[in-house]
Design a protein around this motif. Structure first.
Motif, PDB file in Angstrom:
ATOM      1  N   THR A 113       0.836  -1.334   0.071  1.00 25.26           N
ATOM      2  CA  THR A 113      -0.075   0.143   0.204  1.00 25.26           C
ATOM      3  C   THR A 113       0.741   1.210   0.070  1.00 25.26           C
ATOM      4  O   THR A 113       1.960   1.322   0.683  1.00 25.26           O
ATOM      5  CB  THR A 113      -0.975   0.122   1.237  1.00 25.26           C
ATOM      6  OG1 THR A 113      -0.159   0.060   2.597  1.00 25.26           O
ATOM      7  CG2 THR A 113      -1.948  -1.204   1.107  1.00 25.26           C
ATOM      8  N   PRO A 114       0.482   2.336  -0.635  1.00 28.06           N
ATOM      9  CA  PRO A 114       1.213   3.542  -0.688  1.00 28.06           C
ATOM     10  C   PRO A 114       1.292   4.291   0.662  1.00 28.06           C
ATOM     11  O   PRO A 114       0.346   4.142   1.390  1.00 28.06           O
ATOM     12  CB  PRO A 114       0.417   4.549  -1.789  1.00 28.06           C
ATOM     13  CG  PRO A 114      -0.306   3.563  -2.423  1.00 28.06           C
ATOM     14  CD  PRO A 114      -0.975   2.335  -1.677  1.00 28.06           C
ATOM     15  N   ASP A 115       2.404   4.765   0.951  1.00 26.53           N
ATOM     16  CA  ASP A 115       2.588   5.608   2.231  1.00 26.53           C
ATOM     17  C   ASP A 115       3.478   6.943   1.917  1.00 26.53           C
ATOM     18  O   ASP A 115       4.584   6.753   1.944  1.00 26.53           O
ATOM     19  CB  ASP A 115       3.228   4.818   3.322  1.00 26.53           C
ATOM     20  CG  ASP A 115       3.154   5.457   4.861  1.00 26.53           C
ATOM     21  OD1 ASP A 115       2.723   6.610   4.802  1.00 26.53           O
ATOM     22  OD2 ASP A 115       3.844   4.768   5.669  1.00 26.53           O
ATOM     23  N   SER A 118       6.599   6.438  -0.134  1.00 24.74           N
ATOM     24  CA  SER A 118       7.029   5.071   0.343  1.00 24.74           C
ATOM     25  C   SER A 118       5.991   4.262  -0.093  1.00 24.74           C
ATOM     26  O   SER A 118       4.861   4.470  -0.327  1.00 24.74           O
ATOM     27  CB  SER A 118       7.604   5.019   1.665  1.00 24.74           C
ATOM     28  OG  SER A 118       8.646   5.955   1.903  1.00 24.74           O
ATOM     29  N   GLN A 119       6.319   3.061   0.539  1.00 21.19           N
ATOM     30  CA  GLN A 119       5.226   1.990   0.305  1.00 21.19           C
ATOM     31  C   GLN A 119       5.369   0.925   1.639  1.00 21.19           C
ATOM     32  O   GLN A 119       6.414   0.692   2.009  1.00 21.19           O
ATOM     33  CB  GLN A 119       5.394   0.798  -0.799  1.00 21.19           C
ATOM     34  CG  GLN A 119       5.370   1.550  -2.119  1.00 21.19           C
ATOM     35  CD  GLN A 119       5.734   0.876  -3.412  1.00 21.19           C
ATOM     36  OE1 GLN A 119       6.313  -0.560  -3.075  1.00 21.19           O
ATOM     37  NE2 GLN A 119       5.501   1.171  -4.518  1.00 21.19           N
ATOM     38  N   ARG A 120       4.249   0.537   1.975  1.00 21.88           N
ATOM     39  CA  ARG A 120       4.187  -0.348   3.235  1.00 21.88           C
ATOM     40  C   ARG A 120       3.953  -1.586   2.724  1.00 21.88           C
ATOM     41  O   ARG A 120       2.916  -1.954   2.058  1.00 21.88           O
ATOM     42  CB  ARG A 120       3.021   0.056   4.210  1.00 21.88           C
ATOM     43  CG  ARG A 120       2.981   1.536   4.572  1.00 21.88           C
ATOM     44  CD  ARG A 120       4.066   1.722   5.866  1.00 21.88           C
ATOM     45  NE  ARG A 120       3.381   1.156   7.092  1.00 21.88           N
ATOM     46  CZ  ARG A 120       4.115   1.232   8.231  1.00 21.88           C
ATOM     47  NH1 ARG A 120       5.200   2.112   8.287  1.00 21.88           N
ATOM     48  NH2 ARG A 120       3.433   0.574   9.425  1.00 21.88           N
ATOM     49  N   VAL A 158       7.139  -3.934   6.829  1.00 20.28           N
ATOM     50  CA  VAL A 158       8.175  -3.023   6.748  1.00 20.28           C
ATOM     51  C   VAL A 158       7.681  -1.639   5.831  1.00 20.28           C
ATOM     52  O   VAL A 158       6.751  -1.826   5.139  1.00 20.28           O
ATOM     53  CB  VAL A 158       9.232  -3.850   6.083  1.00 20.28           C
ATOM     54  CG1 VAL A 158       9.600  -5.009   6.596  1.00 20.28           C
ATOM     55  CG2 VAL A 158       8.854  -4.388   4.701  1.00 20.28           C
ATOM     56  N   ASN A 159       8.499  -0.771   5.695  1.00 19.65           N
ATOM     57  CA  ASN A 159       8.634   0.422   4.892  1.00 19.65           C
ATOM     58  C   ASN A 159       9.412   0.336   3.922  1.00 19.65           C
ATOM     59  O   ASN A 159      10.652   0.157   4.421  1.00 19.65           O
ATOM     60  CB  ASN A 159       8.571   1.568   5.695  1.00 19.65           C
ATOM     61  CG  ASN A 159       8.207   2.871   4.979  1.00 19.65           C
ATOM     62  OD1 ASN A 159       9.286   3.418   4.326  1.00 19.65           O
ATOM     63  ND2 ASN A 159       7.069   3.453   4.641  1.00 19.65           N
ATOM     64  N   LEU A 160       9.123   0.586   2.635  1.00 18.93           N
ATOM     65  CA  LEU A 160      10.123   0.503   1.405  1.00 18.93           C
ATOM     66  C   LEU A 160      10.225   2.038   0.691  1.00 18.93           C
ATOM     67  O   LEU A 160       8.968   2.418   0.557  1.00 18.93           O
ATOM     68  CB  LEU A 160      10.035  -0.527   0.470  1.00 18.93           C
ATOM     69  CG  LEU A 160       9.928  -1.962   0.927  1.00 18.93           C
ATOM     70  CD1 LEU A 160       9.609  -2.883  -0.475  1.00 18.93           C
ATOM     71  CD2 LEU A 160      11.213  -2.515   1.340  1.00 18.93           C
TER      72      LEU A 160
END
Length: 214
Positions: A113-115, A118-120, A158-160
């Protein structure tokens, strides 16, 4: 040993069956192999493999049935992207965390999912591995060193950041895909020490007294 900092995304050139095992040929996409010799280790999506041939385009490695069955390498096909990292040298910076290249199990991508920019990412691992994963601890996924944000049973997030997505094989991963998981080796050693397995109770007592705990 490795750091979990991916140096380049290569591709599987071909898989060649050999007497029940497989010889894996990897196109290293320009990764400098000038300092690599036959017998050296290279991590392929988190799996430590031994280079048995080297050429201008890449290298090949023999993969046993054990490795094929316990990692995602047995599911790959020619053309698939793979994360590559050469073995750590003593003079190198340790930008990620200590990674052995010995995969503990196969996990699964649950959601992306977008954050912000970044992406979650949420992953699920076998219950036998979940005990070694802790919030703010380190985890190695497909050879990439990442920080765990949260843990919920056998799932963790995690966050990418955009750089990680763009410069690793995560850009090709989708929910449902299998990934190689290596838990933090420190967690395994701590469990071993706390369990007292293989240790004499008398030695444990002496250790405690020596350090003022008994």
């Amino acid at each position: 040993m490795f750091t979990g900092i991916i140096q380049v995304v290569g591709r599987i050139a071909r898989l060649e069956p050999r007497g029940g095992d497989v010889r894996l040929h990897v196109d290293t996409a320009g990764l400098d192999l000038a300092d690599v010799q036959l017998g050296d280790s290279i991590a392929v999506s988190g799996v430590c493999l031994t280079a048995v041939t080297l050429d201008a385009r890449g290298f090949s490695a023999d993969v046993s049935n054990e490795t094929l069955s316990l990692t995602t390498l047995g599911q790959h096909k020619a053309g698939d992207p793979v994360n590559l990292e050469k073995a750590l040298r003593l003079a190198d910076r340790l930008g990620g965390h200590m990674v052995s290249g010995h995969v503990d199990g196969v996990g699964k991508v649950i959601s992306v999912t977008p954050d912000g920019r970044s992406q979650r990412w949420t992953f699920e691992v076998p219950s036998s591995l979940a005990r070694y994963i802790a919030a703010k601890g380190s985890i190695c996924i497909d050879g990439t060193s990442l920080t765990v944000n949260e843990v919920n049973g056998s799932r963790f997030g995690v966050n990418l950041i955009p750089h990680t997505v763009a410069h690793t094989a995560f850009h090709a991963r989708r929910p449902g895909d299998a990934v190689n998981i290596e838990v933090d080796v420190v967690a395994r050693y701590v469990e071993r020490l706390l369990s007292g397995e293989g240790q004499s109770p008398r030695l444990d007592e002496a250790f405690l007294k020596q350090h003022g705990f008994a």
